[in-house]
Design a protein around this motif. Sequence first.
Motif, PDB file in Angstrom:
ATOM      1  N   PRO A  84      53.322  47.918  43.702  1.00  0.00           N
ATOM      2  CA  PRO A  84      52.610  46.727  43.231  1.00  0.00           C
ATOM      3  C   PRO A  84      53.255  45.425  43.691  1.00  0.00           C
ATOM      4  N   VAL A  85      54.561  45.446  43.970  1.00  0.00           N
ATOM      5  CA  VAL A  85      55.258  44.221  44.365  1.00  0.00           C
ATOM      6  C   VAL A  85      54.719  43.696  45.693  1.00  0.00           C
ATOM      7  N   ASN A  86      54.343  44.613  46.599  1.00  0.00           N
ATOM      8  CA  ASN A  86      53.921  44.218  47.941  1.00  0.00           C
ATOM      9  C   ASN A  86      52.405  44.239  48.104  1.00  0.00           C
ATOM     10  N   THR A 113      55.424  30.805  47.160  1.00  0.00           N
ATOM     11  CA  THR A 113      54.908  31.570  46.033  1.00  0.00           C
ATOM     12  C   THR A 113      54.490  32.935  46.544  1.00  0.00           C
ATOM     13  N   GLY A 114      54.641  33.950  45.733  1.00  0.00           N
ATOM     14  CA  GLY A 114      54.351  35.302  46.191  1.00  0.00           C
ATOM     15  C   GLY A 114      55.580  35.930  46.811  1.00  0.00           C
ATOM     16  N   ASN A 115      55.427  37.138  47.343  1.00  0.00           N
ATOM     17  CA  ASN A 115      56.554  37.906  47.856  1.00  0.00           C
ATOM     18  C   ASN A 115      56.616  37.976  49.373  1.00  0.00           C
ATOM     19  N   PHE A 116      55.631  37.407  50.060  1.00  0.00           N
ATOM     20  CA  PHE A 116      55.643  37.396  51.518  1.00  0.00           C
ATOM     21  C   PHE A 116      54.866  36.179  52.003  1.00  0.00           C
ATOM     22  N   LEU A 117      55.033  35.857  53.287  1.00  0.00           N
ATOM     23  CA  LEU A 117      54.380  34.686  53.859  1.00  0.00           C
ATOM     24  C   LEU A 117      52.981  35.034  54.351  1.00  0.00           C
ATOM     25  N   ILE A 118      52.047  34.126  54.117  1.00  0.00           N
ATOM     26  CA  ILE A 118      50.684  34.274  54.612  1.00  0.00           C
ATOM     27  C   ILE A 118      50.355  33.034  55.427  1.00  0.00           C
ATOM     28  N   LYS A 135      59.244  52.910  54.204  1.00  0.00           N
ATOM     29  CA  LYS A 135      58.229  53.784  53.595  1.00  0.00           C
ATOM     30  C   LYS A 135      57.837  53.272  52.215  1.00  0.00           C
ATOM     31  N   SER A 136      58.825  52.880  51.425  1.00  0.00           N
ATOM     32  CA  SER A 136      58.535  52.375  50.084  1.00  0.00           C
ATOM     33  C   SER A 136      57.771  51.055  50.140  1.00  0.00           C
ATOM     34  N   ALA A 137      58.156  50.188  51.082  1.00  0.00           N
ATOM     35  CA  ALA A 137      57.512  48.874  51.187  1.00  0.00           C
ATOM     36  C   ALA A 137      56.040  49.004  51.557  1.00  0.00           C
ATOM     37  N   LEU A 138      55.711  49.974  52.402  1.00  0.00           N
ATOM     38  CA  LEU A 138      54.338  50.118  52.894  1.00  0.00           C
ATOM     39  C   LEU A 138      53.502  51.055  52.041  1.00  0.00           C
ATOM     40  N   ASN A 139      54.084  51.592  50.982  1.00  0.00           N
ATOM     41  CA  ASN A 139      53.343  52.456  50.068  1.00  0.00           C
ATOM     42  C   ASN A 139      52.269  51.621  49.356  1.00  0.00           C
ATOM     43  N   PRO A 140      51.001  51.991  49.475  1.00  0.00           N
ATOM     44  CA  PRO A 140      49.945  51.188  48.844  1.00  0.00           C
ATOM     45  C   PRO A 140      50.055  51.138  47.325  1.00  0.00           C
TER      46      PRO A 140
END
Length: 220
Positions: free
Chosen positions: A177-179, A119-124, A169-174
């Motif tokens: 909202p997706v990330n 669930t979600g967009n990345f692993l925690i 750059k786009s992925a790490l942009n605060p």
Amino acid sequence: MLTLAAATLAGCPDREVSELNPAQAKEELKDIPLTINRDIDILFVIDNSGSMREEQASLATNFPNFINVLNTIEGGLPNVHIGVISSDMGTLNVNTGDSACGNPGDNGSMTVNGCAGVTGNFLIDLDTNADGTRDTQNYSGGSLSATFSCMAQLGTGGCGFEQHLEAMKSALNPNNPVNNGFLRPGAYLAVIFLADEDDCSAKNPAFFGPTDDTMGPLDS
């Protein structure tokens, strides 16, 4: 003059060089408490163009070795966030004639690639509990290695004008909202690129324009 010279020489001090043996006269012991930062956010930027099938398969196969190396850190596997993005950023709304280069591409959005149990967009994956288990906040039903091995295989349908750096750059942009939540303020950040061609990140759309005397033939 001879008298003056003799007087001058008589005034020179003796500068004989002698050996000096320094000896420590005092030793003081202090305990300095250290706070070890065990948080690391790991972003994989994976080229998903048409030539990357073997490289993606190799990453999926060898990811357990990557985890094993992290396990050798003092204290074992750190508290990790693991995100996966593609290199597909489209071509700045320029129609290159390549059907794989839709705009704006994946735009640096993290994906779990439809892998089951996530669930979600990345692993925690957080630190070990007292009973030896780990808090895996957003996936179940498989090991960290197996889950990532599924996530890493993004396929080969992405744009051939790979923009690895622009995607990062786009992925790490605060403001993406997706990330949201991937980057932690106090965590280390590691970015790993898996690619087989040069970066095509561009500010000027003319980079993706038709053949001209300035840019040459259109070719990724």
